[in-house]
Write a protein that holds these residues in place. Sequence first.
Motif, PDB file in Angstrom:
ATOM      1  N   TRP A  87       0.859  -1.159  -0.063  1.00  0.00           N
ATOM      2  CA  TRP A  87       0.011  -0.081   0.008  1.00  0.00           C
ATOM      3  C   TRP A  87       0.779   1.379   0.073  1.00  0.00           C
ATOM      4  O   TRP A  87       0.428   2.425   0.473  1.00  0.00           O
ATOM      5  N   GLY A  88       2.079   1.062  -0.631  1.00  0.00           N
ATOM      6  CA  GLY A  88       2.873   2.322  -0.706  1.00  0.00           C
ATOM      7  C   GLY A  88       3.671   2.405   0.526  1.00  0.00           C
ATOM      8  O   GLY A  88       3.883   1.729   1.494  1.00  0.00           O
ATOM      9  N   GLY A  89       4.606   3.553   0.539  1.00  0.00           N
ATOM     10  CA  GLY A  89       5.340   3.851   1.849  1.00  0.00           C
ATOM     11  C   GLY A  89       7.026   3.611   1.301  1.00  0.00           C
ATOM     12  O   GLY A  89       7.191   3.677   0.104  1.00  0.00           O
ATOM     13  N   THR A  90       7.730   3.497   2.357  1.00  0.00           N
ATOM     14  CA  THR A  90       9.113   3.281   2.311  1.00  0.00           C
ATOM     15  C   THR A  90       9.610   1.872   1.688  1.00  0.00           C
ATOM     16  O   THR A  90       8.635   1.109   1.797  1.00  0.00           O
ATOM     17  N   SER A  91      10.604   1.790   0.789  1.00  0.00           N
ATOM     18  CA  SER A  91      11.118   0.780   0.321  1.00  0.00           C
ATOM     19  C   SER A  91      12.379   0.013   1.031  1.00  0.00           C
ATOM     20  O   SER A  91      13.177   0.973   1.562  1.00  0.00           O
ATOM     21  N   GLU A  92      12.754  -1.066   0.977  1.00  0.00           N
ATOM     22  CA  GLU A  92      13.805  -1.607   1.726  1.00  0.00           C
ATOM     23  C   GLU A  92      14.716  -2.571   0.800  1.00  0.00           C
ATOM     24  O   GLU A  92      14.113  -3.152  -0.005  1.00  0.00           O
ATOM     25  N   TRP A  93      15.969  -2.211   0.840  1.00  0.00           N
ATOM     26  CA  TRP A  93      16.839  -2.776  -0.162  1.00  0.00           C
ATOM     27  C   TRP A  93      17.202  -4.370   0.450  1.00  0.00           C
ATOM     28  O   TRP A  93      17.489  -4.533   1.542  1.00  0.00           O
ATOM     29  N   VAL A  94      16.700  -5.199  -0.428  1.00  0.00           N
ATOM     30  CA  VAL A  94      16.996  -6.616  -0.206  1.00  0.00           C
ATOM     31  C   VAL A  94      18.192  -7.251  -1.066  1.00  0.00           C
ATOM     32  O   VAL A  94      18.250  -8.785  -0.973  1.00  0.00           O
ATOM     33  N   GLY A  95      18.528  -6.790  -1.939  1.00  0.00           N
ATOM     34  CA  GLY A  95      19.605  -7.668  -2.769  1.00  0.00           C
ATOM     35  C   GLY A  95      18.906  -8.536  -3.860  1.00  0.00           C
ATOM     36  O   GLY A  95      17.827  -8.173  -4.420  1.00  0.00           O
ATOM     37  N   LEU A  96      19.364  -9.633  -3.685  1.00  0.00           N
ATOM     38  CA  LEU A  96      19.055 -10.749  -4.487  1.00  0.00           C
ATOM     39  C   LEU A  96      18.073 -11.620  -3.822  1.00  0.00           C
ATOM     40  O   LEU A  96      17.623 -12.809  -4.396  1.00  0.00           O
ATOM     41  N   THR A  97      17.252 -11.081  -2.730  1.00  0.00           N
ATOM     42  CA  THR A  97      16.405 -11.972  -2.092  1.00  0.00           C
ATOM     43  C   THR A  97      15.260 -12.486  -2.799  1.00  0.00           C
ATOM     44  O   THR A  97      14.573 -13.419  -2.842  1.00  0.00           O
ATOM     45  N   ASN A  98      14.735 -11.344  -3.469  1.00  0.00           N
ATOM     46  CA  ASN A  98      13.611 -11.667  -4.589  1.00  0.00           C
ATOM     47  C   ASN A  98      13.717 -12.855  -5.681  1.00  0.00           C
ATOM     48  O   ASN A  98      12.934 -13.502  -5.823  1.00  0.00           O
ATOM     49  N   PHE A  99      15.066 -12.679  -6.127  1.00  0.00           N
ATOM     50  CA  PHE A  99      15.568 -13.542  -7.122  1.00  0.00           C
ATOM     51  C   PHE A  99      15.364 -15.053  -6.412  1.00  0.00           C
ATOM     52  O   PHE A  99      14.940 -16.057  -7.061  1.00  0.00           O
ATOM     53  N   VAL A 100      16.210 -15.192  -5.247  1.00  0.00           N
ATOM     54  CA  VAL A 100      16.347 -16.351  -4.418  1.00  0.00           C
ATOM     55  C   VAL A 100      14.874 -16.955  -4.532  1.00  0.00           C
ATOM     56  O   VAL A 100      14.795 -18.306  -4.420  1.00  0.00           O
ATOM     57  N   ALA A 101      13.829 -15.983  -3.771  1.00  0.00           N
ATOM     58  CA  ALA A 101      12.794 -16.961  -3.477  1.00  0.00           C
ATOM     59  C   ALA A 101      12.172 -17.274  -4.600  1.00  0.00           C
ATOM     60  O   ALA A 101      11.164 -18.246  -4.706  1.00  0.00           O
ATOM     61  N   ILE A 102      12.044 -16.444  -5.956  1.00  0.00           N
ATOM     62  CA  ILE A 102      11.454 -17.070  -7.113  1.00  0.00           C
ATOM     63  C   ILE A 102      11.934 -17.935  -7.639  1.00  0.00           C
ATOM     64  O   ILE A 102      11.212 -19.296  -7.828  1.00  0.00           O
ATOM     65  N   LEU A 103      13.308 -18.247  -7.494  1.00  0.00           N
ATOM     66  CA  LEU A 103      13.932 -19.612  -8.131  1.00  0.00           C
ATOM     67  C   LEU A 103      13.760 -20.507  -7.203  1.00  0.00           C
ATOM     68  O   LEU A 103      14.151 -21.747  -7.903  1.00  0.00           O
ATOM     69  N   SER A 104      13.463 -20.393  -6.003  1.00  0.00           N
ATOM     70  CA  SER A 104      13.312 -21.664  -5.148  1.00  0.00           C
ATOM     71  C   SER A 104      11.696 -22.142  -5.279  1.00  0.00           C
ATOM     72  O   SER A 104      11.598 -22.834  -4.313  1.00  0.00           O
ATOM     73  N   ASP A 105      10.924 -21.440  -5.962  1.00  0.00           N
ATOM     74  CA  ASP A 105       9.467 -21.499  -5.863  1.00  0.00           C
ATOM     75  C   ASP A 105       9.044 -22.685  -7.037  1.00  0.00           C
ATOM     76  O   ASP A 105       9.408 -22.307  -8.239  1.00  0.00           O
ATOM     77  N   PRO A 106       8.809 -23.863  -6.641  1.00  0.00           N
ATOM     78  CA  PRO A 106       8.234 -24.912  -7.867  1.00  0.00           C
ATOM     79  C   PRO A 106       7.187 -24.473  -8.809  1.00  0.00           C
ATOM     80  O   PRO A 106       7.301 -24.785  -9.926  1.00  0.00           O
TER      81      PRO A 106
END
Length: 294
Positions: free
Chosen positions: A46-65
């Motif tokens: 719903w908006g607001g500040t963003s947080e830098w997470v690096g490659l966390t999003n890519f790791v979560a996606i590539l580990s999702d069957p």
Amino acid sequence: MERRAYFKNRWLGAALIVPQILLVFTFFYWPTGQALFWAFTLQRPWGGTSEWVGLTNFVAILSDPFYWNSVIRSIVFAACSTMLAMGGALFLALMTDRELRGHGISRAVLAWPYAIAAPALALAFRFILAPEAGFLAYLNQIWPGVWNPALNGTQAMIAITIAFSWKYLGYNFIFFLSALQSIPRSLIEAAAMDGCGPLRRMRDIQLPLLTPTIFFILVITITESFQDSFGIVDIMTEGGPDRATELMVYKIFFDGFKGLDYSSAAAQSIILMILVMFLTFIQFRFIERRVHYR
């Protein structure tokens, strides 16, 4: 010696090029930059500040069957739809180029499918392939349950593949027919006088001269199958049944706009872009070697 074109008035050249630069920046570079930023940050739903997470999003996606299933479905969909769209268009173009009876009408009619918007086409095919109406309803009366894409994932994939192939049949037909008509008629007539039949002329003369067009259409159709299939999937199946037609482009939409996971959707869009670039590189690196431009 070639002479370079130039504008005596530099302001005129700038005025002509600025609108195009603005369009490219607004609809390509700016969204791409936003997607890159979101892919490496955690965006609040719903908006607001963003947080830098690096490659966390890519790791979560590539580990999702479920994501890997969407990748496999997208590749299968791209391969099947490309073969159908190109094979059907090439056959129809060859038949039209022979100037049989009614070739003028068929030449005009076969180019129409590409002019239809994907959502409208998908809605039409949703009714055409519906199990409770039309010809398929008679098949279900004879063999109950033989066709029901709402419950059978394989049949749902077949339905969206047919719809997408039908749309790009007209696009490919235009290019194939134009390429066939550019072949000198003297070559075809000489081969016919030597006793070569239509199949022999197609194999030894027409297909070798069509390789640049075939390669171009192959690259375009594969690329569009990964990007332009959203409207068809959304209208016909909404990714179902049981995610059987959840292609990569639809999963980006579902996770981003329905699941409000903007960071994951942005990361998926980057992966999709890299995959399309990789497939295009493979085609230019290995398939273009077989293309004869002269």
